[in-house]
Scaffold this active site. Sequence first.
Site: not given
Ligand code: CP3
Length: 351
Positions: A26, A30, A39, A76, A153
């Site tokens: 990640r 944020r 964003r 994602d 999910y």
């Molecule tokens: O690592 C990186 O920088 C690459 C991008 C990346 C994202 N998600 C961007 C993201 C990667 C590799 C993921 C994988 C992902 N997404 C996983 C597996 C890894 C882990 O963390 O266990 C999972 C379970 C998800 C599903 C997901 N997407 C969740 C649970 C969330 C959080 C929701 C929240 O609002 O907190 C996301 C959103 C997400 N994916 C964000 C980012 C940067 C935040 C989105 C935002 O800008 O609000």
Amino acid sequence: MTLKNDLFLRALKRQPVERTPVWMMRQAGRYLPEYRASRAKAGDFLSLCKNAELCCEVVMQPLDRFGLDAAILFSDILTIPDAMGLGLRFVEGEGPVFDRPVRDARAVEAIGVPDPETELRYVMDAVRVIRKGLGDTLPLIGFSGSPWTLATYMVEGAGGSDFHTIKRMAYDQPELLESLLAKLSAAASLYLEAQVAAGADALMIFDTWGGVLAPHDYVQFSLEPMARIVAHLKKVHPDIPVILFTKNGGQHLEIMADTGADALGLDWTTDLTSARARVGHRVALQGNLDPVLLLADPARIRAGVARVLEAYGKGGGHIFNLGHGILQQTPPEHAKAMIDAVRELSPAYHR
Ligand code: CP3
């Protein structure tokens, strides 16, 4: 293409390196004000994922700030279920939600395997634009969720639950869950194969929720579907390294290495010294600083980095990372303190 910085790819192959490569799960996210600005330009997270130029912009932000050793695709894991028609939304403060969760045989049967270059074209476009933006500087990691993690999910309909719905499906209707997992294995295999064709240099499978399963169920519902993906990738792209990451999967490292993956990601609950003794002659290891440590004082962060480097010990085959994604509350200077410490302290382990 020969890359100017190939430390990460060499470490994945357990070849000698001058210092330990480092990137952060990640890393584009944020905690960075410049990410929040991009964003806001896009409107919301999914619109950001669907705009290849903005994806490229946010991928570069942590690289420009910190000088990391790998880039990761900005996207994602839930793009696959979204393309399967489940209706993905991100609800502020609640995380991902599906409008049409998969709960019965009819819903499983209705699911098709998305074609990456049509239904997921926006992801492939992002890979191409990012690859071009990186030039010959750094390797690009492509990724997918594991079939089990995607299914959690899809069946629960939202994240962060106790997994009663999908576990009940696993216990009461194992054949139904297996047919869903088979479709997800096929979808992830094609998706990752297409990311390589579009320019990814390494691949990572995120199995965020494999660790909630009993050991026997982990093998059946999480590991075997991932092993099918690895087998497919090794057939079509034998030279592209694959990293498997099961969070809370420390007890399964031997059988994870048996899949033929090149590297395993470790969370902070697994001891790196014993992990290396168990599997380090077969796979590289990636990890495993507790992301919460990045909220602490930089001197403590440096000491934590020293401990992780010492736990792995001398020689190649280690990629420094957090044990899970960087937290939103992390001050960027604290991430920098970690990365600087890896750069300063790790050469001693490679002489
Ligand atoms: O690592 C990186 O920088 C690459 C991008 C990346 C994202 N998600 C961007 C993201 C990667 C590799 C993921 C994988 C992902 N997404 C996983 C597996 C890894 C882990 O963390 O266990 C999972 C379970 C998800 C599903 C997901 N997407 C969740 C649970 C969330 C959080 C929701 C929240 O609002 O907190 C996301 C959103 C997400 N994916 C964000 C980012 C940067 C935040 C989105 C935002 O800008 O609000």
